[in-house]
Design a protein around this motif. Structure first.
Motif, PDB file in Angstrom:
ATOM      1  N   PHE A  35       0.852  -1.173   0.000  1.00 24.42           N
ATOM      2  CA  PHE A  35       0.000   0.000   0.000  1.00 24.42           C
ATOM      3  C   PHE A  35       0.897   1.235   0.000  1.00 24.42           C
ATOM      4  O   PHE A  35       2.061   1.162   0.388  1.00 24.42           O
ATOM      5  CB  PHE A  35      -0.886   0.020   1.257  1.00 24.42           C
ATOM      6  N   GLN A  37       0.731   5.665   0.831  1.00 22.84           N
ATOM      7  CA  GLN A  37      -0.034   6.815   1.283  1.00 22.84           C
ATOM      8  C   GLN A  37       0.770   8.070   1.016  1.00 22.84           C
ATOM      9  O   GLN A  37       1.841   8.274   1.599  1.00 22.84           O
ATOM     10  CB  GLN A  37      -0.389   6.697   2.767  1.00 22.84           C
ATOM     11  N   GLU A  42      -5.532   9.277   0.957  1.00 21.09           N
ATOM     12  CA  GLU A  42      -5.829   8.019   1.629  1.00 21.09           C
ATOM     13  C   GLU A  42      -4.827   6.946   1.223  1.00 21.09           C
ATOM     14  O   GLU A  42      -4.235   6.999   0.144  1.00 21.09           O
ATOM     15  CB  GLU A  42      -7.261   7.563   1.277  1.00 21.09           C
ATOM     16  N   ARG A  43      -4.683   5.961   2.088  1.00 21.44           N
ATOM     17  CA  ARG A  43      -3.818   4.839   1.774  1.00 21.44           C
ATOM     18  C   ARG A  43      -4.478   4.005   0.674  1.00 21.44           C
ATOM     19  O   ARG A  43      -5.675   3.723   0.742  1.00 21.44           O
ATOM     20  CB  ARG A  43      -3.595   3.984   3.020  1.00 21.44           C
ATOM     21  N   GLU A  44      -3.696   3.639  -0.326  1.00 27.28           N
ATOM     22  CA  GLU A  44      -4.231   2.856  -1.436  1.00 27.28           C
ATOM     23  C   GLU A  44      -3.386   1.610  -1.654  1.00 27.28           C
ATOM     24  O   GLU A  44      -2.173   1.628  -1.501  1.00 27.28           O
ATOM     25  CB  GLU A  44      -4.253   3.693  -2.728  1.00 27.28           C
ATOM     26  N   GLY A  45      -4.056   0.524  -2.019  1.00 29.85           N
ATOM     27  CA  GLY A  45      -3.351  -0.697  -2.356  1.00 29.85           C
ATOM     28  C   GLY A  45      -2.849  -0.632  -3.780  1.00 29.85           C
ATOM     29  O   GLY A  45      -3.601  -0.276  -4.679  1.00 29.85           O
ATOM     30  N   SER A  94      -2.424 -10.589   4.898  1.00 28.79           N
ATOM     31  CA  SER A  94      -3.786 -11.033   5.190  1.00 28.79           C
ATOM     32  C   SER A  94      -3.821 -12.556   5.125  1.00 28.79           C
ATOM     33  O   SER A  94      -3.475 -13.147   4.101  1.00 28.79           O
ATOM     34  CB  SER A  94      -4.749 -10.448   4.163  1.00 28.79           C
ATOM     35  N   TYR A 106      -8.343  -3.337   2.643  1.00 29.88           N
ATOM     36  CA  TYR A 106      -7.563  -2.704   3.704  1.00 29.88           C
ATOM     37  C   TYR A 106      -7.876  -3.321   5.064  1.00 29.88           C
ATOM     38  O   TYR A 106      -6.966  -3.628   5.847  1.00 29.88           O
ATOM     39  CB  TYR A 106      -7.872  -1.214   3.713  1.00 29.88           C
ATOM     40  N   TYR A 107      -9.157  -3.523   5.351  1.00 27.44           N
ATOM     41  CA  TYR A 107      -9.561  -3.997   6.671  1.00 27.44           C
ATOM     42  C   TYR A 107      -9.390  -5.496   6.827  1.00 27.44           C
ATOM     43  O   TYR A 107      -9.635  -6.051   7.904  1.00 27.44           O
ATOM     44  CB  TYR A 107     -10.994  -3.574   6.961  1.00 27.44           C
ATOM     45  N   TRP A 112       0.699  -5.218   9.669  1.00 28.44           N
ATOM     46  CA  TRP A 112       1.182  -4.075   8.912  1.00 28.44           C
ATOM     47  C   TRP A 112       2.614  -3.758   9.321  1.00 28.44           C
ATOM     48  O   TRP A 112       2.986  -3.882  10.494  1.00 28.44           O
ATOM     49  CB  TRP A 112       0.336  -2.831   9.195  1.00 28.44           C
TER      50      TRP A 112
END
Length: 122
Positions: A35, A37, A42-45, A94, A106-107, A112
């Motif tokens: 990811f 930022q 915003e944080r992006e994958g 994940s 993200y969730y 991380w």
């Protein structure tokens, strides 16, 4: 634990290889995502790897993700860097289950890293 490295200051058009080293668990059985930022955004994958690789449209053709199981490390090769690639780059893991989405959101990331800064500037 995930630890990123390899960031730095690079000129436009240059290249970098980011590393994400895992400890305390093996990457097998996990999807790994990179990811980023940028300031004020915003944080992006941008890229993910499990049994296959995924790239966001914004980085296709310039970013390459790979994994070295022996070193328990995931890499992100970034070529043709642009000023808009300037960001803190994070890796995340994940756990893969039968219900995992692809790419993971993200969730859905369980672990991380703290990030590594990439600055593209002349």
């Amino acid at each position: 634990q995930l630890v990123e490295s390899g960031g730095g200051l690079v000129q436009p058009g240059g290249s970098l290889r980011l590393s994400c080293a895992a400890s305390g668990f093996t990457l097998d059985g996990y999807a790994i995502g990179w990811f980023r930022q940028a300031p004020g955004k915003e944080r992006e994958g941008v890229s993910y790897i499990a049994l296959k690789a995924y790239y966001a449209d914004s980085v296709k053709g310039r970013f390459t993700i790979s994994k070295d199981n022996a070193k328990n490390t995931v890499y992100l090769e970034i070529n043709s860097l642009k000023p808009e690639d300037t960001a803190v780059y994070y890796c995340a893991a994940s756990r893969l289950t039968s219900g995992s989405s692809w790419p993971p959101g993200y969730y859905e990331m369980d672990y991380w890293g703290k990030g590594t800064l990439v600055t593209v500037s002349s």
